[in-house]
Design an enzyme around this catalytic site. Sequence first.
Site, PDB file in Angstrom:
ATOM      1  N   ASN A   1      10.561   3.849   1.398  1.00 25.62           N
ATOM      2  CA  ASN A   1      10.398   2.455   1.899  1.00 25.62           C
ATOM      3  C   ASN A   1      10.813   1.400   1.158  1.00 25.62           C
ATOM      4  OD1 ASN A   1       8.355   3.568   3.847  1.00 25.62           O
ATOM      5  ND2 ASN A   1       6.669   3.583   2.528  1.00 25.62           N
TER       6      ASN A   1
ATOM      7  N   LEU B   1       0.783  -1.286   0.116  1.00 23.16           N
ATOM      8  CA  LEU B   1       0.034   0.038  -0.041  1.00 23.16           C
ATOM      9  C   LEU B   1       0.850   1.500  -0.120  1.00 23.16           C
ATOM     10  CD1 LEU B   1      -3.005  -0.942   2.460  1.00 23.16           C
ATOM     11  CD2 LEU B   1      -2.831  -1.046  -0.077  1.00 23.16           C
ATOM     12  N   ASP B   2       2.031   1.261   0.245  1.00 22.34           N
ATOM     13  CA  ASP B   2       2.947   2.433   0.234  1.00 22.34           C
ATOM     14  C   ASP B   2       4.199   2.070  -0.518  1.00 22.34           C
ATOM     15  OD1 ASP B   2       3.866   5.235   0.323  1.00 22.34           O
ATOM     16  OD2 ASP B   2       4.211   4.956   2.597  1.00 22.34           O
ATOM     17  N   LEU B   3       4.421   1.601  -1.775  1.00 18.42           N
ATOM     18  CA  LEU B   3       5.863   1.423  -2.337  1.00 18.42           C
ATOM     19  C   LEU B   3       6.253   2.621  -2.753  1.00 18.42           C
ATOM     20  CD1 LEU B   3       5.338  -2.071  -4.037  1.00 18.42           C
ATOM     21  CD2 LEU B   3       6.741  -1.542  -2.088  1.00 18.42           C
ATOM     22  N   SER B   4       7.056   3.426  -2.178  1.00 15.49           N
ATOM     23  CA  SER B   4       7.878   4.526  -2.506  1.00 15.49           C
ATOM     24  C   SER B   4       9.309   4.302  -2.043  1.00 15.49           C
ATOM     25  CB  SER B   4       7.130   5.513  -1.620  1.00 15.49           C
ATOM     26  OG  SER B   4       7.336   5.556  -0.217  1.00 15.49           O
TER      27      SER B   4
END
Length: 172
Positions: free
Chosen positions: A155, A149-152
């Site tokens: 991260n 939900l927050d592949l950036s």
Amino acid sequence: YISFLVKVLVKSLEMSVIIDNRYEVQCTFANNNSTETVKAYDRKNECLVVIKCTNKNNPEALASARHESSVMIHFFFQPGFVRILRRFEDCYYFYIVMEHCPTGDLFNKLDLQPKINERHRLDEESARVAFNSCVQSAYAMHAIGYAHLDLSPENILCGDANDPCYKLIDFT
């Protein structure tokens, strides 16, 4: 609140903060209202670790931290995930102790790369390795019913010569 005052007092006296009589805090990586992520020295195993400290006064943050640690345990032996080493709690905080990746995250790696036409870039091989590692990690998560939900870039921790694999973090 008492724990916060103790930390302020200790810092003002220029003494180190010790967690669980074992982890000597060196610096803070991130801090928000309910969670603080710190780099610490593990005196028992003589190595650096990262500790995510979640204030138990915030029920949502506490539930999120507990869930994150349970997800991390599923991927302990997978190469594309940061390893959880220990989780424990005291009266004030829930702690997740993780491996330390000294090369930092992909965001900072991109920021430190030489600029080409004022844009940050990885060379083709590094980009291929990073992308492949992230896709394999996402696939492993999806295979057992989880999504990140927050592949950036913030991260994704970068590998180094000893461990070239990129690793996902922050499963909340």
